[in-house]
Design a protein around this motif. Structure first.
Motif, PDB file in Angstrom:
ATOM      1  N   GLN A 220     -38.530 -47.754   0.216  1.00  0.00           N
ATOM      2  CA  GLN A 220     -38.803 -46.346  -0.048  1.00  0.00           C
ATOM      3  C   GLN A 220     -40.071 -46.098  -0.846  1.00  0.00           C
ATOM      4  O   GLN A 220     -40.546 -44.963  -0.905  1.00  0.00           O
ATOM      5  N   TYR A 263     -38.075 -42.307   8.637  1.00  0.00           N
ATOM      6  CA  TYR A 263     -37.890 -42.493   7.197  1.00  0.00           C
ATOM      7  C   TYR A 263     -37.522 -41.169   6.524  1.00  0.00           C
ATOM      8  O   TYR A 263     -36.646 -41.131   5.644  1.00  0.00           O
ATOM      9  N   TYR A 267     -34.004 -40.081   4.281  1.00  0.00           N
ATOM     10  CA  TYR A 267     -34.085 -39.577   2.907  1.00  0.00           C
ATOM     11  C   TYR A 267     -33.474 -38.180   2.796  1.00  0.00           C
ATOM     12  O   TYR A 267     -32.642 -37.918   1.920  1.00  0.00           O
ATOM     13  N   LYS A 274     -31.809 -41.399  -3.260  1.00  0.00           N
ATOM     14  CA  LYS A 274     -33.068 -40.737  -3.617  1.00  0.00           C
ATOM     15  C   LYS A 274     -33.959 -41.647  -4.454  1.00  0.00           C
ATOM     16  O   LYS A 274     -35.179 -41.578  -4.378  1.00  0.00           O
ATOM     17  N   GLN A 276     -34.651 -45.638  -5.015  1.00  0.00           N
ATOM     18  CA  GLN A 276     -34.374 -46.962  -4.463  1.00  0.00           C
ATOM     19  C   GLN A 276     -33.610 -47.795  -5.486  1.00  0.00           C
ATOM     20  O   GLN A 276     -33.990 -47.874  -6.658  1.00  0.00           O
ATOM     21  N   MET A 433     -41.588 -39.052   3.658  1.00  0.00           N
ATOM     22  CA  MET A 433     -40.182 -39.244   3.314  1.00  0.00           C
ATOM     23  C   MET A 433     -39.744 -38.232   2.257  1.00  0.00           C
ATOM     24  O   MET A 433     -38.622 -37.705   2.308  1.00  0.00           O
ATOM     25  N   LYS A 434     -40.630 -37.928   1.326  1.00  0.00           N
ATOM     26  CA  LYS A 434     -40.274 -37.073   0.194  1.00  0.00           C
ATOM     27  C   LYS A 434     -40.699 -35.609   0.375  1.00  0.00           C
ATOM     28  O   LYS A 434     -40.736 -34.852  -0.586  1.00  0.00           O
TER      29      LYS A 434
END
Length: 464
Positions: A220, A263, A267, A274, A276, A433-434
């Motif tokens: 992540q 990915y 998430y 959230k 790793q 991803m975020k």
């Protein structure tokens, strides 16, 4: 590897990538076993150690190996001692060098003209080292048959301009799927049918997510994504995010958009935590029961077998799912270690004799190594695998068999370009991803990579 893999990988990758950045410098080293060729017995390998005559005068060669597991150190010592006992005219002095001291120690030795004759080096350092004359071609010093014994995809890792510059000891796939069979059953999933597509991985992950247990884990953070996602980059797009001649970025690909969205979905849906739980290389959270599925390297087998013995009957092992379910496409890259001869060695015949004995001789030597590693590392040699299929312990190991047959043949080599390229693309994955838009993340990666290429004058310098 074992639980200290994350720390080891950090040091190893840093050394390897520094090497690649400057296209020069110190080799890498590893420690895993290797030997077995078509000659069939230790005595034969000893007596036929190279393509020419054995050195007429007694010589001592220096061999430096980077430190990894204690079992690997012991294996190097055991078989180096056996080699020395078997020889009248060649003796090997083995030095195990801690990973954090490797770069400085090797550079100092090279500057003083006292570099070891033989050293360990990882695959990404072979092509740059060959191009810069830091390591020596082995073709004139070793029996050609020992290279025919290598699997074709691994043979490519050590070949530069038609010559072989290293002999491989092992390979380790960077991505394997581990899953909890009991949790599959509890979620109504068939424990004998793990996911084979990214869509299935997401679907299964949702079903497996419950209070206190996440459905899956995967890298992540950019530093982990930088190297662990290489196989999935190949899987998605069939190429890496830079052109083959290293002249420009090659990220604006719809398949890369699918990769980033994969990915991001994991998430956003809460399938992965959230934060790793551990470094990608360390699969301890899976062993501790915090995850229903985890993607990690083959070295995690050793961790499970050493530290989580009570979990073994609940663990399933499978190839990492593919974008479209075609599991003949790469999903992993193969890291690993080789032995090389220093480009300025004055004793190449003796050095090659030792390498051929240790890594390319009697399969029993390498089988001894793979047993000590709990079959978490894999052979680059066909004859060793054939011998292991006749060995009671090795042939009974279903995890070894699955990875050897369904992951390794389709895996790719780690790229030789500077780490800056990898981290730029990895940052795009993490950003998407975020929550950042995939298009914006890829556009930023494209600019970052192109700027680095221009600043570093990287275009046209691919040594492979």
């Amino acid at each position: 590897m074992q639980a200290n893999r994350g720390k080891v990988l950090t040091g190893v990758l840093a050394a390897a990538m520094t090497f690649s950045f400057v296209l020069s410098g110190c080799g890498n080293s590893g420690s895993n076993e290797g030997n077995a060729n078509n000659q069939g017995s230790t005595n034969e390998a000893t007596n036929n150690g190279n393509a020419g005559e054995k050195p007429a005068e007694k010589v001592t060669i220096e061999f430096w190996a980077q430190k990894f597991e204690d079992t690997t150190d012991a294996w190097f010592k055991k078989w180096t001692d056996e080699f020395n006992k078997s020889q009248d005219n060649v003796q090997v002095k083995l030095t195990i060098v801690p990973g954090d001291a490797w770069t400085q120690k090797l550079k100092a030795a090279q500057a003083a003209g006292k570099a070891p004759d033989v050293m360990t080096r990882n695959y990404s350092g072979i092509a740059p080292g060959a191009k810069n004359g830091e390591i020596m071609a082995l073709n004139d010093y070793m029996d050609p048959a020992v290279f025919d014994d290598l699997y074709d995809n691994v043979k490519e890792f050590i070949t530069v301009d038609g010559k072989y510059y290293a002999y491989p000891k092992l390979v380790e796939p960077s991505a394997v799927l581990y899953y909890r069979k009991d949790l599959f059953e509890a979620a109504g999933l068939d424990p004998e049918k793990p996911p084979v597509t990214w869509a299935e991985f997401i679907e299964y992950g949702k079903k497996l997510t419950q209070k206190g247990i996440f459905g899956a884990s995967i890298a992540q953070t950019a530093p982990d994504l930088g190297w662990s996602s290489w196989g999935l980059q190949y899987n998605a797009a069939g190429h890496l995010p830079i052109t083959d001649d290293w002249s420009k970025a090659d990220v604006m690909d719809d398949k890369y958009k699918e990769l980033l969205n994969f990915y991001a979905t994991l998430y956003k849906e809460g399938i992965i935590p959230k934060q790793q739980l551990s470094a990608y290389a360390d699969a301890a959270p899976f062993g501790q029961g915090k995850l229903a599925m985890t993607v990690s390297g083959s070295w995690s087998i050793g961790l499970f077998r050493n530290d989580y013995k009570d979990m073994l009957d609940k663990i399933g092992v499978a190839p990492m799912p593919s974008i479209d379910g075609d599991q003949t496409k790469p999903t992993a890259t193969l890291g690993g270690w080789t032995l090389v001869i220093d480009g300025k060695s004055k004793k190449p015949e003796a050095a090659a004799q030792y390498i051929q004995y240790l890594l390319a001789g009697d399969p029993a030597i390498m089988i001894d190594f793979f047993k000590t590693s709990q079959f978490s590392k894999f052979s680059p040699r066909k004859s060793v695998d054939e011998a292991m299929n006749q060995d009671p312990a090795a042939s009974a190991d279903e995890w070894r068999k699955l990875i050897a047959e369904k992951v390794i043949p389709y895996a790719k080599a780690e790229p030789a370009y500077p780490w800056d390229i990898s981290i730029a693309f990895a940052t795009a994955i993490e950003s998407a991803m975020k929550g950042e838009s995939v298009d914006k993340a890829l556009a930023t990666a494209e600019k970052t990579i192109n700027d680095f290429i221009a600043k570093s004058k990287l275009a046209g310098t691919n040594p492979q």
